[in-house]
Design a protein around this motif. Structure first.
Motif, PDB file in Angstrom:
ATOM      1  N   THR A  58      -9.876 -92.382  75.206  1.00 46.56           N
ATOM      2  CA  THR A  58      -9.781 -93.787  75.597  1.00 46.56           C
ATOM      3  C   THR A  58      -8.326 -94.225  75.647  1.00 46.56           C
ATOM      4  O   THR A  58      -7.592 -94.067  74.667  1.00 46.56           O
ATOM      5  CB  THR A  58     -10.545 -94.696  74.618  1.00 46.56           C
ATOM      6  OG1 THR A  58     -11.920 -94.308  74.594  1.00 46.56           O
ATOM      7  CG2 THR A  58     -10.451 -96.160  75.049  1.00 46.56           C
ATOM      8  N   LEU A  59      -7.916 -94.765  76.808  1.00 55.13           N
ATOM      9  CA  LEU A  59      -6.589 -95.366  76.948  1.00 55.13           C
ATOM     10  C   LEU A  59      -6.716 -96.868  76.756  1.00 55.13           C
ATOM     11  O   LEU A  59      -7.592 -97.504  77.342  1.00 55.13           O
ATOM     12  CB  LEU A  59      -6.019 -95.084  78.338  1.00 55.13           C
ATOM     13  CG  LEU A  59      -5.792 -93.629  78.745  1.00 55.13           C
ATOM     14  CD1 LEU A  59      -5.262 -93.584  80.173  1.00 55.13           C
ATOM     15  CD2 LEU A  59      -4.838 -92.951  77.798  1.00 55.13           C
ATOM     16  N   VAL A  60      -5.849 -97.434  75.953  1.00 58.02           N
ATOM     17  CA  VAL A  60      -5.807 -98.885  75.764  1.00 58.02           C
ATOM     18  C   VAL A  60      -4.529 -99.396  76.404  1.00 58.02           C
ATOM     19  O   VAL A  60      -3.430 -98.927  76.079  1.00 58.02           O
ATOM     20  CB  VAL A  60      -5.856 -99.265  74.276  1.00 58.02           C
ATOM     21  CG1 VAL A  60      -5.752-100.783  74.110  1.00 58.02           C
ATOM     22  CG2 VAL A  60      -7.144 -98.757  73.636  1.00 58.02           C
ATOM     23  N   ILE A  61      -4.675-100.338  77.338  1.00 54.74           N
ATOM     24  CA  ILE A  61      -3.529-100.878  78.069  1.00 54.74           C
ATOM     25  C   ILE A  61      -3.408-102.358  77.739  1.00 54.74           C
ATOM     26  O   ILE A  61      -4.344-103.132  77.971  1.00 54.74           O
ATOM     27  CB  ILE A  61      -3.696-100.664  79.583  1.00 54.74           C
ATOM     28  CG1 ILE A  61      -3.830 -99.156  79.864  1.00 54.74           C
ATOM     29  CG2 ILE A  61      -2.526-101.255  80.356  1.00 54.74           C
ATOM     30  CD1 ILE A  61      -4.246 -98.841  81.269  1.00 54.74           C
ATOM     31  N   GLU A  62      -2.260-102.768  77.194  1.00 54.11           N
ATOM     32  CA  GLU A  62      -2.061-104.136  76.711  1.00 54.11           C
ATOM     33  C   GLU A  62      -0.774-104.724  77.269  1.00 54.11           C
ATOM     34  O   GLU A  62       0.248-104.033  77.364  1.00 54.11           O
ATOM     35  CB  GLU A  62      -1.987-104.168  75.180  1.00 54.11           C
ATOM     36  CG  GLU A  62      -3.238-103.713  74.468  1.00 54.11           C
ATOM     37  CD  GLU A  62      -3.084-103.772  72.968  1.00 54.11           C
ATOM     38  OE1 GLU A  62      -4.110-103.838  72.275  1.00 54.11           O
ATOM     39  OE2 GLU A  62      -1.925-103.730  72.487  1.00 54.11           O
ATOM     40  N   LYS A  63      -0.840-105.991  77.632  1.00 51.03           N
ATOM     41  CA  LYS A  63       0.351-106.756  78.015  1.00 51.03           C
ATOM     42  C   LYS A  63       0.089-108.198  77.634  1.00 51.03           C
ATOM     43  O   LYS A  63      -0.978-108.742  77.937  1.00 51.03           O
ATOM     44  CB  LYS A  63       0.644-106.643  79.509  1.00 51.03           C
ATOM     45  CG  LYS A  63       1.946-107.349  79.935  1.00 51.03           C
ATOM     46  CD  LYS A  63       2.233-107.100  81.400  1.00 51.03           C
ATOM     47  CE  LYS A  63       3.484-107.847  81.850  1.00 51.03           C
ATOM     48  NZ  LYS A  63       4.702-107.355  81.173  1.00 51.03           N
ATOM     49  N   GLU A  64       1.037-108.806  76.960  1.00 52.44           N
ATOM     50  CA  GLU A  64       0.847-110.172  76.481  1.00 52.44           C
ATOM     51  C   GLU A  64       0.527-111.116  77.635  1.00 52.44           C
ATOM     52  O   GLU A  64       1.188-111.121  78.665  1.00 52.44           O
ATOM     53  CB  GLU A  64       2.109-110.661  75.758  1.00 52.44           C
ATOM     54  CG  GLU A  64       1.959-112.041  75.152  1.00 52.44           C
ATOM     55  CD  GLU A  64       3.185-112.488  74.392  1.00 52.44           C
ATOM     56  OE1 GLU A  64       3.179-113.611  73.877  1.00 52.44           O
ATOM     57  OE2 GLU A  64       4.156-111.705  74.308  1.00 52.44           O
TER      58      GLU A  64
END
Length: 414
Positions: A58-64
């Motif tokens: 699982t890849l988790v991609i985050e950006k505020e």
């Protein structure tokens, strides 16, 4: 150390050739998103990520400000990189974040620093203070724009405002600000005054309405410039010393200019003055946000109290002598002071109030000697940068009430 690095690289290369690892080239729109695998940060997009071939990952991609993405990946044998692109969807949370984030440009001796700060905002825009009436929104900007310093023309019909924008360009966020003009009565007819990917800030209209003075980093550091209001041409440089200059304010007769200067080697801002036309700049004293009184006899400004390190409001003589501290208090900041047209009152922003469990800036008013201190706004959002209308009956100010940044105006109840 180099030998160990080469060995590790060789081992990874061999494992990839054997089919033990699978590589992914991950990009996003906008770029700069953080990619995590099993909680470990792999870097910001665009980034190459290598996964061990051994089942689902699982890849988790985050950006505020954007919705978090979780992508299921099944590593497979490939000698080239698998390309994966994700469009980050804006959500309601992004709008809330924008309204609760204050992006400010901080002047330093070596240039401008972009500072981001979380601030409280209320969805409700109603003002219940008994000291003001007829509170209304003047601008209606999109949620990803920030209102900066603004000023009114002498007749009160025109507002010049600094608007900060952010855009994605070539996989990076580009931040810039320009000066815009709008009708203060109808809240319409907004038009661009300055252009370019610069930091054009702190507009000031000359008393005769002929020119707008503003600060800009067009030469690298911030200096003061002048532009014709009628033709939007004839751009000219006003200050050109070794300091970084901002916050221009013209004297009532239009012959002299006050401004805030930052000198190399010092973090403390100073107030300087220079004759319009020919003349050399003169240093007055430490402080910023200086403004002439209407009779041209006193200067209002803000500066740190050396004992408490809090920002306070002061006045001084035209040559910088006779400094008088107007506000006090050991744990509160008083900023953005402005005279009333007749010089009898001073308005300012102060974090004397509390909202969301933290100190919150509201608009306050007092007599010119500091007496009869009175709070004007109580909404719970951040209210600052107050400006008097020419008749002294209304106050324009910046606020993030409604969870976005705009200019508002209110009438004094009395």
């Amino acid at each position: 150390m180099k030998k160990i690095t080469y060995i590790l690289i060789s081992v990874v290369a061999i494992m990839m050739l054997c089919g033990c690892w699978s590589g992914y080239q991950i990009s996003t729109s906008p770029s700069g998103a953080k990619v995590l695998v099993k909680g470990e940060n792999q870097g910001q997009t665009p980034v190459d990520v290598y996964l061990y071939k051994g089942g689902e990952e699982t890849l988790v991609i985050e950006k505020e400000g954007y919705k978090k993405i979780e992508a299921k990946v099944y590593p497979r044998i490939r000698r080239d990189l698998n390309r994966m692109h994700f469009d980050l969807e804006q959500t309601e949370q992004e709008i809330i974040t924008a309204g609760q984030t204050l992006i400010e440009l901080i002047d330093t001796a070596t240039g401008v620093k972009i500072q981001s700060e979380k601030v409280h905002a209320e969805k409700e825009v109603i003002e219940r203070s008994p000291n003001v009436t007829a509170v209304r929104r003047v601008t209606d900007l999109s949620s990803n724009r920030w209102v900066g310093n603004f000023t009114l023309s002498r007749d009160g019909a025109t507002i010049l405002v600094e608007i900060l924008d952010q855009e994605n360009a070539e996989r990076k966020i580009n931040t810039f600000s320009n000066i815009w003009s709008l009708n203060a009565y109808t809240s319409g007819g907004i038009r661009r005054v300055t252009q370019g990917n610069y930091f054009d800030r702190h507009p000031c209209i000359s008393p005769d309405g002929e020119y707008v003075y503003f600060s800009s980093n067009r030469t690298g550091r911030h200096t003061i410039w002048r532009l014709s209001m009628k033709t939007l041409g004839g751009l000219g440089l006003v200050t050109s010393g070794a300091t970084s200059d901002s916050l221009p304010e013209l004297s009532p007769d239009g012959k002299n200019l006050l401004y805030t200067a930052h000198m190399i080697g010092s973090d403390i801002p100073q107030i300087w003055t220079i004759p319009i036309g020919r003349g050399l700049p003169t240093q007055l004293r430490e402080g910023s946000n200086a403004q002439w009184s209407k009779d041209g006899q006193r200067i209002l400004f803000s500066a740190q109290d050396r004992t408490t390190a809090m920002e306070k409001i002061w006045t001084m003589a035209l040559d910088g002598s006779s400094p008088t501290q107007i506000t006090s208090g050991s744990d509160k900041n008083d900023i953005h002071p402005r005279w009333s047209p007749d010089g009898s009152k001073i308005i300012f922003a102060s974090d004397r109030g509390i909202a969301g469990g933290k100190a919150n800036y509201d608009i306050w008013i007092m007599n010119a000697d500091g007496s009869e201190l009175k709070q004007l706004t109580t909404n719970g959002s951040r209210d600052d940068l107050p400006v008097f209308s020419p008749d002294g009956k209304s106050i324009y100010f910046r606020s993030n009430r409604g969870i976005k940044w705009d200019i508002w105006v209110m009438k004094l109840a009395e």
